[in-house]
Design an enzyme around this catalytic site. Structure first.
Site, PDB file in Angstrom:
ATOM      1  N   SER A 121      46.999  34.248  41.458  1.00  0.00           N
ATOM      2  CA  SER A 121      47.360  34.635  40.102  1.00  0.00           C
ATOM      3  C   SER A 121      48.550  35.582  40.154  1.00  0.00           C
ATOM      4  CB  SER A 121      46.176  35.316  39.399  1.00  0.00           C
ATOM      5  OG  SER A 121      46.485  35.650  38.065  1.00  0.00           O
ATOM      6  N   LYS A 173      38.940  31.663  41.298  1.00  0.00           N
ATOM      7  CA  LYS A 173      40.136  31.493  40.472  1.00  0.00           C
ATOM      8  C   LYS A 173      39.824  30.653  39.236  1.00  0.00           C
ATOM      9  CE  LYS A 173      44.584  31.679  39.515  1.00  0.00           C
ATOM     10  NZ  LYS A 173      44.945  30.534  38.697  1.00  0.00           N
ATOM     11  N   HIS A 176      38.250  33.009  36.877  1.00  0.00           N
ATOM     12  CA  HIS A 176      39.346  33.883  36.426  1.00  0.00           C
ATOM     13  C   HIS A 176      40.111  33.235  35.281  1.00  0.00           C
ATOM     14  CE1 HIS A 176      43.709  34.699  36.601  1.00  0.00           C
ATOM     15  NE2 HIS A 176      43.426  35.925  36.975  1.00  0.00           N
ATOM     16  N   ASN A 177      40.453  31.954  35.438  1.00  0.00           N
ATOM     17  CA  ASN A 177      41.217  31.274  34.395  1.00  0.00           C
ATOM     18  C   ASN A 177      40.387  31.040  33.139  1.00  0.00           C
ATOM     19  OD1 ASN A 177      43.193  31.197  36.360  1.00  0.00           O
ATOM     20  ND2 ASN A 177      43.851  29.143  35.843  1.00  0.00           N
ATOM     21  N   GLU A 180      40.582  34.196  31.342  1.00  0.00           N
ATOM     22  CA  GLU A 180      41.935  34.268  30.770  1.00  0.00           C
ATOM     23  C   GLU A 180      42.010  33.503  29.453  1.00  0.00           C
ATOM     24  OE1 GLU A 180      45.600  31.810  32.184  1.00  0.00           O
ATOM     25  OE2 GLU A 180      45.439  33.572  33.487  1.00  0.00           O
TER      26      GLU A 180
END
Length: 301
Positions: A121, A173, A176-177, A180
């Site tokens: 990221s 990840k 994480h997205n 987001e």
């Protein structure tokens, strides 16, 4: 350390440049000659094919892929596998689905090739700010590459970690997205409310700047939002169409599989899908229903 960088799009090229700044030796490959030339201009080497790239690196080799998820990554790996040998390491720094990573790691592991997944990221800002690195793989293999990760991260002891075995990096990840997505949707909806309160004539950029300092909702994402509002306060010329990279979908699928409720992430994904429906049959049908049961007027095209 010698590193082969595969994929010299904007993020891959920036990562290669940051590694060069850190004293590493880089040889890059990209199918576009212009991308290879741009890397050479930064002081790195380049290779016209994956075979040439592997030949240019001293054993044991380290190759970092920044290739689009799915078929392009598989195609690159299929080419690399017979070219590599025991002791070599492959790092997938793209947004691959973690179950694909597990499958790929098994293939390479059977040849004695370490496979590391590195959720990355930082976007276009990582060149100067550093990258957040979520790493999955064998602990010894990750430790061997510590100088690489320390160079790419914001600091040697910040912004990077081995989060678990192979697959864990891309899984982290993915989540994480998903987070987001939810954060972006919340900011977008909040600023939309402010925009629609026309009698107050609110300056959205000024409000964003106020929130950036001391507020509980301050974040780097808010910093970027403030910058966007400064450049284009009316969002003029921008279509209300929001793509998705696929990781939000994977996050929601995984949440369902694990029986974990994620209403915010799921709804933020739905809103992105909704933004692409220029001819919403559902909305037309809703309007027709209201007319049928209540005689409510229908807006005509």
């Amino acid at each position: 350390m010698n590193i082969g960088m595969i994929g010299l799009g904007r993020m891959g090229a920036n990562m290669a440049q940051r590694l060069l700044r850190g004293g590493h030796q880089i040889v890059g490959f990209d199918p576009q000659a212009a991308a290879r030339k741009a890397l050479e201009d930064k002081g790195a080497g380049s290779a016209p094919s994956l075979a040439d790239l592997v030949a240019a690196l001293p054993a044991p080799r380290t190759l970092w892929l920044m290739v689009p998820a799915g078929a392009p990554t598989d195609a690159s790996l299929d080419t690399l596998l017979p070219l590599l040998g025991e002791g070599d390491t492959v790092i997938d720094g793209g947004n691959s689905f973690y179950k694909d990573t597990l499958r790929r790691a098994q293939r390479f592991g059977e040849r004695g090739i370490a496979y590391i997944d590195c959720g990355t990221s930082g976007g276009i800002w990582g060149l100067d700010e550093g990258y957040s690195l979520m790493i999955g793989g064998d602990a010894a293999a990750v430790e061997r590459l510590r100088p690489v990760f320390e160079t790419l991260a914001p600091a040697s002891d910040q912004g990077w970690s081995r989060v678990g075995p192979v697959g864990a990096g891309h899984f982290t990840k993915m989540v994480h997205n998903g987070i987001e997505y939810g954060l972006m949707q919340a900011y977008a909806e909040g600023f939309s409310i402010l925009k629609h309160k026309t009698e107050f004539e609110l300056d959205l950029h000024r409000i964003a700047e106020v929130w950036r300092h001391g507020s509980v909702v301050r974040s780097w994402l808010l910093d970027l939002t403030a910058d966007a509002l400064k450049k284009n306060p009316e969002m003029a010329g921008i279509a209300p169409y929001v793509p998705d990279s696929g990781e939000g979908r994977w996050t929601v699928d995984e949440a369902i599989e694990l029986n974990v409720p994620t209403p915010v992430i799921a709804q933020s994904l739905i809103e992105r899908l909704r933004s692409r429906d220029k001819e919403s049959f559902a909305d037309k049908l809703l309007s027709s229903m209201r007319n049928e049961f209540g005689g409510h007027p229908i807006a005509r095209e």
